[in-house]
Design a protein around this motif. Structure first.
Motif, short mmCIF file in Angstrom:
data_model
loop_
_atom_site.label_atom_id
_atom_site.label_comp_id
_atom_site.label_asym_id
_atom_site.label_seq_id
_atom_site.Cartn_x
_atom_site.Cartn_y
_atom_site.Cartn_z
N ALA A 61 50.99 -4.64 -48.95
CA ALA A 61 51.17 -4.18 -50.34
C ALA A 61 51.57 -5.33 -51.26
O ALA A 61 51.20 -5.33 -52.44
N THR A 62 52.29 -6.30 -50.74
CA THR A 62 52.74 -7.42 -51.58
C THR A 62 51.59 -8.28 -52.08
O THR A 62 51.77 -9.08 -52.99
N PRO A 71 51.63 -10.86 -59.59
CA PRO A 71 51.50 -10.62 -58.14
C PRO A 71 52.32 -9.45 -57.61
O PRO A 71 52.01 -8.91 -56.55
N ASP A 72 53.37 -9.04 -58.33
CA ASP A 72 54.21 -7.94 -57.84
C ASP A 72 53.87 -6.62 -58.52
O ASP A 72 54.62 -5.65 -58.38
N HIS A 73 52.76 -6.55 -59.24
CA HIS A 73 52.45 -5.36 -60.02
C HIS A 73 52.32 -4.11 -59.14
O HIS A 73 52.88 -3.05 -59.45
N PHE A 74 51.58 -4.21 -58.04
CA PHE A 74 51.41 -3.04 -57.17
C PHE A 74 52.71 -2.70 -56.45
O PHE A 74 53.06 -1.51 -56.30
N SER A 75 53.45 -3.68 -56.01
CA SER A 75 54.72 -3.42 -55.32
C SER A 75 55.69 -2.68 -56.24
O SER A 75 56.38 -1.74 -55.81
N ARG A 76 55.75 -3.09 -57.51
CA ARG A 76 56.62 -2.40 -58.47
C ARG A 76 56.13 -0.98 -58.72
O ARG A 76 56.92 -0.05 -58.87
N TRP A 77 54.81 -0.82 -58.79
CA TRP A 77 54.25 0.53 -58.98
C TRP A 77 54.64 1.42 -57.80
O TRP A 77 54.99 2.59 -57.99
N LEU A 78 54.58 0.88 -56.59
CA LEU A 78 54.95 1.65 -55.41
C LEU A 78 56.40 2.12 -55.47
O LEU A 78 56.72 3.24 -55.07
N GLU A 79 57.28 1.25 -55.96
CA GLU A 79 58.69 1.60 -56.03
C GLU A 79 58.93 2.82 -56.91
O GLU A 79 59.87 3.59 -56.68
#
Length: 466
Positions: A61-62, A71-79
């Motif tokens: 996911a990272t 680069p952290d856009h999807f990881s933040r969305w997951l949170e």
């Protein structure tokens, strides 16, 4: 006014097309973007339309942000995602892996956000129909849809994704791996055969078990190789590849193996080395002579694929459990004959090193043998463009021939009308062009190129607007 200018068409709304369209809609506020999709859902494509929670991304996911500069856009969305994380994500020692359907939701939200942006006229328009023709018209094209409607467009981007291979399994019991309907009435006492042992096979096994099929599954491929599994990695510097190795596949392979040995002596493993090659793999591929590229496709492709495109650990656990319990049997060989019978097919398999062929009664055959080549495609739009001389396959026949800025080359090898491509259709030119980390930067750069040409400006002068 924006509507006074003809739109730019993006054909295909999987990851490649969706991201190209989003970038273009911000770069060209004076011109609309027409995003065309023939399947049931925008922003998902085949890969992310699945609802099976065991269909996991094969990238952590990272590294799955849709944007190269965030680069952290999807990881933040997951949170902040309200869905049950235990069902839709898996936390492992190798990282967090999300379900592909969840990633489809992420891309859908990005598309919906773009559609709802304020303005006097839409920057982005959706066309839910198949594009069946692009005929030259003025400086652009006349775009024809399957329903018969026509539109003038200023240019087009072919974002067709992975092409389906021509059906080589001539049987009424052969089914598409992504079509679950023919798998609703399976019997538990008769085997099911999957042709192919790569990631699509892994997905098929997971889906079959989640649907409640308890019968035996056979999987066959020429070498019987299964994808390797992700594991924790340590950063490894990109190897310095000498010029001589860049021209010889054998020398290049020896260099990679030597680098793996160095990594292992330093406490890392081969995964770190393979991952370190991502930044230079396109240059390495393009530097190989054509004869060496052919040699790679014949002899090394299958081995590279299983090491480069790895399984998420939970997916690997499913396959290991199935193999250990006898639910899944992997065969090294090939199908040499299929005879349809009443209610089943009689399949003849020639296993490697076997003296005689093996005949198996099979209730369904799932074709998971891989993606198709442009040179062999039955895609109506691509065939018509080839017939007009507007596009041509690359020298390997895998994808489309393109210029350095991804403009499609015509039959004469020249850049003609405003027509571009990205993603899997660049397989023969770039090789590494199918994963999100490969495509996201490609989509952003291509959007700048397209916007600059349509605005008659140098590529560097195209800028995104809020």
């Amino acid at each position: 006014m924006r509507n006074a200018l003809p739109p730019i068409a993006v054909i295909g709304a999987g990851f490649s097309g969706t991201m190209a369209a989003l970038h273009l809609s911000r770069l060209m506020p004076e011109r609309s973007v027409l995003l065309c999709e023939k399947s049931g859902a925008f922003a998902r494509g085949l890969a992310y339309a699945t609802g099976c929670t065991d269909h996991l991304l094969n990238v952590r996911a990272t590294n799955m942000s849709a944007f190269p500069d965030r680069p952290d856009h999807f990881s933040r969305w997951l949170e902040n995602c309200p869905l049950d994380g235990a069902a839709w994500t898996r936390s492992t020692s190798a990282g967090v892996f999300a379900a592909r359907g969840l990633y489809g939701r992420y891309l859908t939200e990005l598309l919906l956000a773009a559609l709802s942006e304020p303005g006097t006229a839409p920057r982005l328009m959706l066309e839910h129909d198949e594009v069946v023709d692009l005929a030259p018209e003025g400086e652009g094209f006349c775009l024809t849809l399957a329903a018969g409607r026509r539109r003038h467009v200023a240019g087009a981007i072919l974002a067709c994704g992975n092409l389906r291979a021509p059906g080589n399994l001539k049987s009424r019991y052969a089914v598409d791996p992504w079509d679950g309907a023919p798998l609703d009435d399976l019997r538990p006492d008769l085997p099911l055969l999957i042709v192919g042992t790569g990631l699509t096979m892994v997905d098929a096994v997971a889906a079959l078990r989640q649907r409640g099929f308890a019968g035996p599954i056979l999987a066959v491929s020429r070498r019987g190789l299964l994808p390797q599994v992700h594991a924790p990695t340590t950063p490894w510097a990109t190897p310095d590849v000498p010029d001589a190795a860049r021209r010889s596949l054998v020398t290049l392979l020896r260099g990679v193996r030597a680098e793996v040995r160095r990594a292992e002596s330093a406490g890392a493993d081969w995964r770190s080395v393979v991952d370190s090659l991502r930044g230079t793999s396109i240059d390495l591929w393009r530097g190989l002579p054509l004869s060496e590229q052919h040699r790679f496709l014949r002899h090394l492709r299958a081995f590279w694929d299983v090491h480069r495109h790895r399984m998420a650990p939970p997916a690997a656990e499913i396959i290991a459990r199935e193999c250990a319990g006898g639910g899944l049997t992997v065969l090294r060989g090939r199908v040499i004959g299929i005879e349809d019978r009443a209610g089943h097919a009689r399949v003849t398999v020639r296993e490697r090193s076997a003296a005689v062929s093996r005949v198996i009664e099979i209730q369904r055959i799932i074709d998971a043998s891989g993606v198709g080549r442009v040179a062999d495609t039955n895609d109506l739009l691509l065939r018509r463009l080839m017939a007009r001389g507007l596009i041509r396959p690359d020298v390997l026949g895998l994808g489309l021939a393109v210029s350095d800025d991804l403009a499609v080359l015509d039959q004469r090898g020249e850049v003609g009308l405003p027509l571009w491509t990205l993603g899997p259709l660049l397989r023969g030119t770039l090789w590494e062009c199918t994963a999100v980390p490969d495509i996201r930067g490609q989509a952003a750069e291509l959007a700048r190129t397209v916007a600059a040409r349509l605005q008659n400006a140098p590529p560097g002068e195209a800028r995104e607007t809020a």
